[in-house]
Enzyme design. Structure first.
Site, short mmCIF file in Angstrom:
data_model
loop_
_atom_site.label_atom_id
_atom_site.label_comp_id
_atom_site.label_asym_id
_atom_site.label_seq_id
_atom_site.Cartn_x
_atom_site.Cartn_y
_atom_site.Cartn_z
N PHE A 33 0.83 -1.21 0.00
CA PHE A 33 0.00 0.00 0.00
C PHE A 33 0.86 1.26 0.00
O PHE A 33 2.08 1.18 0.15
CB PHE A 33 -0.96 0.00 1.20
N SER A 56 7.63 -2.04 -4.02
CA SER A 56 7.17 -2.93 -2.94
C SER A 56 6.55 -4.19 -3.54
O SER A 56 6.82 -5.31 -3.10
CB SER A 56 6.13 -2.24 -2.05
N VAL A 150 9.80 -2.48 2.22
CA VAL A 150 8.53 -2.87 1.59
C VAL A 150 7.39 -2.30 2.41
O VAL A 150 7.30 -2.56 3.62
CB VAL A 150 8.40 -4.41 1.52
N LYS A 151 6.52 -1.54 1.76
CA LYS A 151 5.36 -1.01 2.48
C LYS A 151 4.24 -2.03 2.30
O LYS A 151 3.39 -1.91 1.41
CB LYS A 151 4.99 0.36 1.90
N SER A 152 4.28 -3.07 3.12
CA SER A 152 3.37 -4.19 2.93
C SER A 152 2.12 -4.03 3.76
O SER A 152 2.07 -3.22 4.69
CB SER A 152 4.08 -5.50 3.31
#
Ligand code: PXG
Length: 291
Positions: A33, A56, A150-152
């Site tokens: 996101f 990401s 990583v913008k997980s």
């Protein structure tokens, strides 16, 4: 505001904006996101956010199923549809619907969502007086676990750290990496200033490559203030002249107390105030037009 949510090519009213419980975004937090802001009818650093979203996705081997240009158009369209000119935008790409079982290759198509709404994390008083933060026991991930860049959709590590902050009676926590170096806060990058120079943990220290942070670095360099990215320990934070956090949601917020130590004289400092003014000017004068 925020009446319509984009899901896979269509807009749905907020109350009807639903995705399947078999979506691996829900079952496993498998997805990515972004959080983006719009100011005065313009989206701030749109390209940078979409680039990071796609990076990401690439790292978790997720095919977004759309191009970057299409994602940018979806973001702008979602703002226009909701008459958002100053607000917060949340694009999400999840692995999509699959079976019970981790295997992402059994999910046929990603789910693409975009929400445009408002966000307000802290009251004005915190911006005027500065936050108090504490170091917590929860560490940022190892780079070779889920890389912190990583913008997980799986923010549990950060949420655990937020829980520790709240349980300690403060609003934000300082996270160290597994080696004990300072990484960042739960949703913000950290900066200090000391003797006329600015320091911030490198991304290799376990922080997200923040887009607000990058803007603040540019603004500092325009004022000929040297910015050093590197390894930092709590010694550096406790002995700083000033400290502040940057993030899309919080924007720039000063920190005046870390682990019970006053930072500098415990008041919001001049370097922060100057860069905040520069940042406000930047957000008011740049960005991608919504309509
Ligand atoms: N670190 C982390 C872990 C983040 O999640 C930032 C730094 C700042 O990055 P940008 O690019 O935004 O300057 C973030 C992003 C929240 C919230 O509710 C915070 C973020 C994203 C979404 C929600 O606090 N911060």
């Amino acid at each position: 505001m925020s009446n319509y949510v984009y899901i896979n090519g269509e807009f749905f009213e907020k109350d009807n904006a639903k995705v399947s419980v078999f979506d691996h975004g829900f079952l496993y937090g498998d997805g990515v996101f972004e959080g983006i802001r719009a100011y005065g009818g313009r989206v701030f650093r749109l390209t940078e956010h979409v680039d990071r979203l796609f990076d990401s996705a690439k790292v978790i081997a997720l095919d977004p199923g759309i191009s970057k240009k299409e994602m940018e158009d979806i973001i702008l369209k979602t703002c226009a549809k909701n008459n958002v000119s100053d607000g917060y935008i949340r694009p999400i790409i999840s692995r999509g619907v699959g079976d019970l079982g981790l295997n992402p290759y059994l999910c046929k198509k990603s789910t693409v969502v975009c929400i445009a709404d408002k966000i307000s994390l802290y009251p004005q008083e915190d911006y005027d007086k500065g936050l108090r933060i504490v170091t917590v026991a929860t560490h940022r991930n190892y780079n070779e676990s889920l890389n912190p860049r990583v913008k997980s959709l799986n923010y549990l590590n950060n949420i655990m750290a937020k829980i520790e902050a709240v349980q300690s009676g403060v609003k934000e926590s300082l996270l160290l990496n597994p080696l004990g170096y300072v990484a960042e806060c739960t949703g913000d990058n950290l900066f200090i200033s000391r003797k006329g120079k600015i320091f911030t943990p490198s991304v290799q220290s376990g922080s997200l490559d923040g887009i607000t942070a990058a803007a603040v670095v540019e603004l500092a360099e325009k004022r000929n203030i040297e910015v050093i990215h590197g390894l930092m320990s709590r010694f550096d934070i406790w002995t700083a002249d000033e400290c502040w956090l940057t993030g899309t949601a919080a924007e720039m917020i000063p920190v005046t107390n870390v682990d019970g130590r006053l930072i500098g004289d415990g008041k919001v400092g001049p370097v922060y105030k100057q860069l905040l003014a520069d940042f406000k000017h930047l957000t008011e004068t740049t960005g991608t037009s919504i309509a």
